[in-house]
Design an enzyme around this catalytic site. Sequence first.
Site, mmCIF file in Angstrom:
data_model
loop_
_atom_site.group_PDB
_atom_site.id
_atom_site.type_symbol
_atom_site.label_atom_id
_atom_site.label_comp_id
_atom_site.label_asym_id
_atom_site.label_seq_id
_atom_site.Cartn_x
_atom_site.Cartn_y
_atom_site.Cartn_z
ATOM 1 N N GLY A 11 1.035 -0.991 0.014
ATOM 2 C CA GLY A 11 0.106 0.242 0.071
ATOM 3 C C GLY A 11 1.389 1.540 -0.106
ATOM 4 O O GLY A 11 2.108 1.240 0.373
ATOM 5 N N ARG A 72 0.915 -4.593 -5.327
ATOM 6 C CA ARG A 72 0.939 -6.379 -4.792
ATOM 7 C C ARG A 72 1.238 -7.223 -5.551
ATOM 8 O O ARG A 72 0.554 -8.611 -5.477
ATOM 9 C CB ARG A 72 0.028 -6.343 -3.376
ATOM 10 C CG ARG A 72 -0.220 -5.183 -2.792
ATOM 11 C CD ARG A 72 -1.063 -5.764 -1.424
ATOM 12 N NE ARG A 72 -1.011 -4.407 -0.497
ATOM 13 C CZ ARG A 72 -2.151 -3.416 0.013
ATOM 14 N NH1 ARG A 72 -3.006 -3.944 -0.834
ATOM 15 N NH2 ARG A 72 -2.114 -2.528 0.686
ATOM 16 N N ASP A 103 5.723 -5.595 5.686
ATOM 17 C CA ASP A 103 6.468 -6.440 5.637
ATOM 18 C C ASP A 103 6.490 -8.064 4.808
ATOM 19 O O ASP A 103 7.030 -8.722 4.239
ATOM 20 C CB ASP A 103 5.155 -7.562 7.104
ATOM 21 C CG ASP A 103 6.290 -7.666 8.603
ATOM 22 O OD1 ASP A 103 7.248 -7.506 8.262
ATOM 23 O OD2 ASP A 103 5.573 -7.567 9.541
ATOM 24 N N THR A 126 4.252 2.239 5.446
ATOM 25 C CA THR A 126 3.022 1.551 5.606
ATOM 26 C C THR A 126 2.669 2.594 7.133
ATOM 27 O O THR A 126 2.679 3.211 7.739
ATOM 28 C CB THR A 126 2.443 0.782 6.058
ATOM 29 O OG1 THR A 126 1.452 0.354 7.006
ATOM 30 C CG2 THR A 126 3.817 -0.191 6.661
ATOM 31 N N ILE A 127 1.055 3.215 6.161
ATOM 32 C CA ILE A 127 0.024 3.618 7.585
ATOM 33 C C ILE A 127 -0.290 3.245 8.664
ATOM 34 O O ILE A 127 -0.112 3.473 10.021
ATOM 35 C CB ILE A 127 -0.823 4.908 6.779
ATOM 36 C CG1 ILE A 127 -1.975 3.263 6.468
ATOM 37 C CG2 ILE A 127 -0.778 5.267 5.420
ATOM 38 C CD1 ILE A 127 -3.218 3.641 6.061
ATOM 39 N N ASP A 128 -0.088 1.791 8.528
ATOM 40 C CA ASP A 128 -0.589 0.609 9.960
ATOM 41 C C ASP A 128 0.492 1.271 10.596
ATOM 42 O O ASP A 128 -0.062 0.318 12.170
ATOM 43 C CB ASP A 128 -0.482 -0.923 9.429
ATOM 44 C CG ASP A 128 -1.541 -0.886 8.228
ATOM 45 O OD1 ASP A 128 -2.310 0.143 7.916
ATOM 46 O OD2 ASP A 128 -1.198 -1.568 7.350
ATOM 47 N N ASP A 130 2.677 -1.097 11.873
ATOM 48 C CA ASP A 130 2.814 -2.361 11.869
ATOM 49 C C ASP A 130 3.928 -3.256 11.815
ATOM 50 O O ASP A 130 3.873 -4.453 11.806
ATOM 51 C CB ASP A 130 0.997 -3.327 11.732
ATOM 52 C CG ASP A 130 0.826 -3.931 10.149
ATOM 53 O OD1 ASP A 130 2.127 -2.683 9.662
ATOM 54 O OD2 ASP A 130 -0.008 -3.897 9.337
ATOM 55 N N MET A 170 -7.987 2.802 8.769
ATOM 56 C CA MET A 170 -7.815 1.491 8.754
ATOM 57 C C MET A 170 -7.002 1.209 9.456
ATOM 58 O O MET A 170 -6.600 1.210 10.386
ATOM 59 C CB MET A 170 -6.687 1.755 7.508
ATOM 60 C CG MET A 170 -7.270 1.829 6.228
ATOM 61 S SD MET A 170 -6.636 2.238 4.421
ATOM 62 C CE MET A 170 -7.774 1.791 3.501
ATOM 63 N N ARG A 172 -5.409 -3.057 9.122
ATOM 64 C CA ARG A 172 -5.429 -4.051 8.705
ATOM 65 C C ARG A 172 -5.254 -4.902 9.739
ATOM 66 O O ARG A 172 -6.448 -4.534 10.439
ATOM 67 C CB ARG A 172 -4.157 -4.316 8.290
ATOM 68 C CG ARG A 172 -4.056 -5.515 7.487
ATOM 69 C CD ARG A 172 -2.949 -6.013 6.982
ATOM 70 N NE ARG A 172 -2.081 -5.302 4.979
ATOM 71 C CZ ARG A 172 -3.133 -5.194 4.013
ATOM 72 N NH1 ARG A 172 -3.406 -6.199 4.575
ATOM 73 N NH2 ARG A 172 -2.436 -4.696 3.271
ATOM 74 N N LYS A 211 -23.012 12.443 30.107
ATOM 75 C CA LYS A 211 -23.845 13.293 31.131
ATOM 76 C C LYS A 211 -25.430 12.980 30.138
ATOM 77 O O LYS A 211 -26.089 13.609 30.005
ATOM 78 C CB LYS A 211 -23.781 14.510 31.124
ATOM 79 C CG LYS A 211 -22.495 15.221 31.865
ATOM 80 C CD LYS A 211 -22.961 16.337 32.606
ATOM 81 C CE LYS A 211 -21.081 16.295 33.855
ATOM 82 N NZ LYS A 211 -20.576 17.162 33.958
ATOM 83 N N GLU A 222 -10.818 -1.712 11.093
ATOM 84 C CA GLU A 222 -11.007 -2.151 10.315
ATOM 85 C C GLU A 222 -10.708 -2.957 10.735
ATOM 86 O O GLU A 222 -11.830 -4.953 10.647
ATOM 87 C CB GLU A 222 -10.243 -2.100 8.998
ATOM 88 C CG GLU A 222 -9.046 -1.740 9.202
ATOM 89 C CD GLU A 222 -8.522 -2.035 7.708
ATOM 90 O OE1 GLU A 222 -9.514 -1.812 6.821
ATOM 91 O OE2 GLU A 222 -7.487 -2.776 7.626
HETATM 92 O O1 F6P Z 1 -2.026 -1.969 4.656
HETATM 93 C C1 F6P Z 1 -2.248 -0.451 4.344
HETATM 94 C C2 F6P Z 1 -3.973 -0.391 4.449
HETATM 95 O O2 F6P Z 1 -4.142 0.644 3.432
HETATM 96 C C3 F6P Z 1 -4.140 -0.933 5.123
HETATM 97 O O3 F6P Z 1 -4.764 -0.256 6.216
HETATM 98 C C4 F6P Z 1 -5.636 -2.070 4.485
HETATM 99 O O4 F6P Z 1 -6.041 -2.849 5.328
HETATM 100 C C5 F6P Z 1 -5.140 -2.117 3.080
HETATM 101 O O5 F6P Z 1 -3.901 -1.300 2.715
HETATM 102 C C6 F6P Z 1 -5.851 -1.898 1.924
HETATM 103 O O6 F6P Z 1 -5.349 -2.076 1.211
HETATM 104 P P1 F6P Z 1 -5.865 -1.777 -0.609
HETATM 105 O O7 F6P Z 1 -6.268 -0.330 -0.896
HETATM 106 O O8 F6P Z 1 -5.093 -3.049 -1.363
HETATM 107 O O9 F6P Z 1 -7.975 -1.959 -0.515
#
Ligand code: F6P
Length: 324
Positions: A11, A72, A103, A126-128, A130, A170, A172, A211, A222
């Site tokens: 991504g 990918r 990864d 990666t934005i994740d 992770d 997002m 993952r 309140k 997600e």
């Molecule tokens: O790994 C980055 C990410 O944006 C995840 O947060 C998300 O699950 C996935 O890629 C979405 O992938 P795609 O753009 O292929 O739908």
Amino acid sequence: MKAIGVLTSGGDAPGMNACVRAVVKSGIAAGLKVFGIQDGYQGLIEGRMAELTYLDVNNIIQLGGTILGTARSKEFMTVEGRKKAIDSLNENHIEGLVLIGGDGTFAGGAALSKEMNIPVIGIPGTIDNDISGTEFTIGYDTCLNTVIDAVDKIRDTATSHHRVFFVEVMGRNSGYIALNAAIASGAESVLIPEQVTDIVALADSIKHQNKGVRSSIIIVAEGDDGGGALEIMQKISPLLPGYDLRHSVLGHIQRGGKPSATDRILATRMGAFAVDQLLKGRNNVVVGVVSDELITTPIGATSTSSADKSAEKLSLLGAMLTKG
Ligand code: F6P
């Protein structure tokens, strides 16, 4: 070493261009030819690459996405696919690779390095957030800022209409984005994959929040075990009669946009460091940042990581709640 290649894979993430720029500029400064490989491993298989100059990477530090393109590649996961990639590396006399991604990108690089005996250095993009072996990945900071900006806007409607919003982000299988966005946006609750979701407890907590004004923001990762924002909303609806519920999936806006200063600086440091490590003869490692120091971790030792300190951060969120 006379020529190296750089690619982005998986991504896209804000800051990837800043990193490509740093790899190219520091490579050229060290006397190397630097080839930009298009669309990740797929472009490598198909021999789509070109030598990059200083001019090619001028004025890209501020751009989101990746000028190299990304993919990918399923073909690269096969030995036959990697054989084609090796042929195109040999044809262009490329003797080292910088791989910007997650990864999956690093695992592919390790396989290639073994089969061809070419040094590879990974950079976490990666934005994740992770990836183990680093406190921060390129793109995560920008993504968090995008998320809190969106949540701040949703909060206006939630407050004005006395609604409960389930906002899906997002990440993952990891809750980094959700957890830290929840803290930074003052969300009332967060659901992350690292914690088992209890719908009854969540309904109870919503009833006792703010309140009785019936306006809350619940951030949903997600990858949460309870489902996405829509599913959680549907499950909880019978437990919250009289509440006005809505859901919102932020989606790919989280991946785009201008990188933050933090991401530009991180990407530049990591890109220059990766070239330096290649020139020092390092192989099969991923660059990381820990306590603001650049480090490397062997590729096999990196793995997908989970949101750290989630217990401490979840209790922080609880303590910040205004209860009824
Ligand atoms: O790994 C980055 C990410 O944006 C995840 O947060 C998300 O699950 C996935 O890629 C979405 O992938 P795609 O753009 O292929 O739908």
